[in-house]
Design a protein around this motif. Structure first.
Motif, short mmCIF file in Angstrom:
data_model
loop_
_atom_site.label_atom_id
_atom_site.label_comp_id
_atom_site.label_asym_id
_atom_site.label_seq_id
_atom_site.Cartn_x
_atom_site.Cartn_y
_atom_site.Cartn_z
N SER B 75 0.83 -1.21 0.00
CA SER B 75 0.00 0.00 0.00
C SER B 75 0.87 1.26 0.00
CB SER B 75 -0.92 0.02 1.21
OG SER B 75 -1.76 -1.10 1.20
N SER B 76 1.98 1.20 0.75
CA SER B 76 2.87 2.36 0.81
C SER B 76 3.49 2.65 -0.54
CB SER B 76 3.98 2.11 1.84
OG SER B 76 3.41 1.97 3.11
N ILE B 77 3.82 1.60 -1.29
CA ILE B 77 4.33 1.81 -2.66
C ILE B 77 3.23 2.48 -3.49
CG2 ILE B 77 5.11 0.64 -4.77
CD1 ILE B 77 6.36 -1.50 -2.89
N GLY B 78 1.99 2.02 -3.29
CA GLY B 78 0.85 2.64 -3.99
C GLY B 78 0.70 4.11 -3.65
N THR B 79 0.97 4.45 -2.39
CA THR B 79 0.87 5.85 -1.95
C THR B 79 1.97 6.70 -2.59
OG1 THR B 79 -0.05 5.18 0.18
CG2 THR B 79 0.93 7.37 0.08
N LEU B 80 3.20 6.20 -2.55
CA LEU B 80 4.34 7.01 -2.99
C LEU B 80 4.49 7.05 -4.51
CD1 LEU B 80 6.99 5.89 -0.34
CD2 LEU B 80 5.79 8.07 -0.45
N VAL B 81 4.24 5.90 -5.17
CA VAL B 81 4.50 5.83 -6.62
C VAL B 81 3.27 6.24 -7.41
CG1 VAL B 81 5.19 4.32 -8.52
CG2 VAL B 81 6.21 4.02 -6.26
N TRP B 82 2.12 5.62 -7.13
CA TRP B 82 0.94 5.86 -7.95
C TRP B 82 -0.06 6.84 -7.33
CZ3 TRP B 82 2.50 0.53 -7.38
CH2 TRP B 82 3.19 0.05 -8.50
N LYS B 83 0.18 7.23 -6.07
CA LYS B 83 -0.76 8.11 -5.35
C LYS B 83 -2.19 7.57 -5.46
CE LYS B 83 2.06 12.24 -5.80
NZ LYS B 83 3.26 11.54 -6.29
#
Lengths: 57, 255
Positions: B75-83
């Motif tokens: 989820s954190s990757i989703g937040t940082l990369v894809w917002k």
């Protein structure tokens, strides 16, 4: 059923897990009720998402 | 409808409404079957005796505390990369659940350790790294609560979550890398499980039950977080209407 000499440890483990799960369930249910109440209070004041969507059109 | 369409919070809430009753039903059934097998069909272990029954909750809780952190990391990757609008909601909602599973794993392990090892606690690599995981969960929960702006809090928490993800392989391989009191892996192994099927099957059924419980609680907590952000956005809008010029940074992710 017979749990043997370490029954206290087994019962304490399961009791703790049941208690933890109950706390989690209570947390999500109480939180949901709080958020829904807040949304309802805002709607009663005329502040709602439906109105905002309508205004933006 | 594509999978990404569920990034829309309103569509996601509709999906939750449909899926949740089924998940709860399967979860209750899995727990009923797992607990029956754990107490009425599974035999005593030849060394551990009846204390092996603690394993049916300790091992799934330990697996889930790591799985929950993995979900938070993705989820954190989703937040940082894809917002992704729901990524931050997912990470924030999973943290208290992960903390609870970690707490369960530590305490049930401790209650198993006293009769089997002769001690409640030892500072070996596996136990210590799981304790670090609990501290990570509590730290992340605190970080989210200390910042008013959920966007800023989400980004900071995402970075901290990804740094903390380094602990996951340490937890998994600690029993191989160091000489620990904790036994090595006996289920997830390259050469297959070393546990007798009579004990393995109740363990797997309980693991399924715990996994379903995680998804039920996670979906419910995500729904609450979306509602919380809607309340916040509406309150900010009301404040900006009553005080013109204070303007409208009201748009929130997952609003």
């Amino acid at each position: 059923m017979e749990l043997g000499t370490h029954a206290g440890f087994i019962i304490a483990s399961y009791a703790l897990c049941i208690l933890t799960v109950l706390v989690l369930v209570a947390w999500v249910r109480i939180d949901k009720a709080n958020q829904e109440r807040a949304l309802k209070e805002l709607a009663e004041q005329g502040i709602s998402r439906a109105r905002r969507v309508h205004e933006s059109r | 409808m594509a999978f990404w369409d569920y990034a829309n919070p309103t569509r996601f809430l509709r999906l939750v409404q449909v899926v949740l009753p089924w998940l709860i039903g399967f979860c209750v059934l899995a727990f009923a079957a797992g607990l029956y097998m754990a107490f009425f069909t599974a035999p005593e272990d030849y060394q551990q005796g009846n204390t092996v029954r603690i394993m049916y909750i300790h091992v799934p809780a330990a697996w889930l505390c790591m799985m929950c952190y993995t979900v938070m990391s993705i989820s954190s990757i989703g937040t940082l990369v894809w917002k992704h609008p729901l990524a931050d909601v997912s990470a924030k909602s999973a943290a208290p659940i992960g903390a609870a599973f970690t707490f369960m794993a530590l305490v049930t392990g401790s209650l198993w350790g006293k009769p089997m090892w002769g001690t409640y606690w030892v500072w070996d690599a596996r136990l210590t790294s799981v304790l670090v995981l609990l501290i990570m969960y509590l730290g992340l929960m605190t970080l989210w609560r200390t910042m008013d702006d959920p966007i800023k809090a989400g980004k900071s928490a995402a970075i901290l979550t990804l740094v903390g993800a380094l602990n996951l392989p340490i937890i998994k391989f600690s029993v191989d890398w160091w000489n620990t009191l904790h036994q090595p892996a006996s289920v997830v192994r390259m050469d297959g499980p070393t546990i007798h099927p009579d004990i393995l099957w109740p363990l797997l059924v309980m693991a399924v039950a715990f996994t379903l419980l995680f998804f039920v609680l996670h979906l419910m907590a995500m729904r609450n977080e979306i509602l919380r952000r809607r309340v916040r956005a509406l309150r900010m809008r009301a404040a900006s209407v009553s005080r013109p010029g204070t303007a409208a940074a009201t748009a929130q992710p997952a609003e």
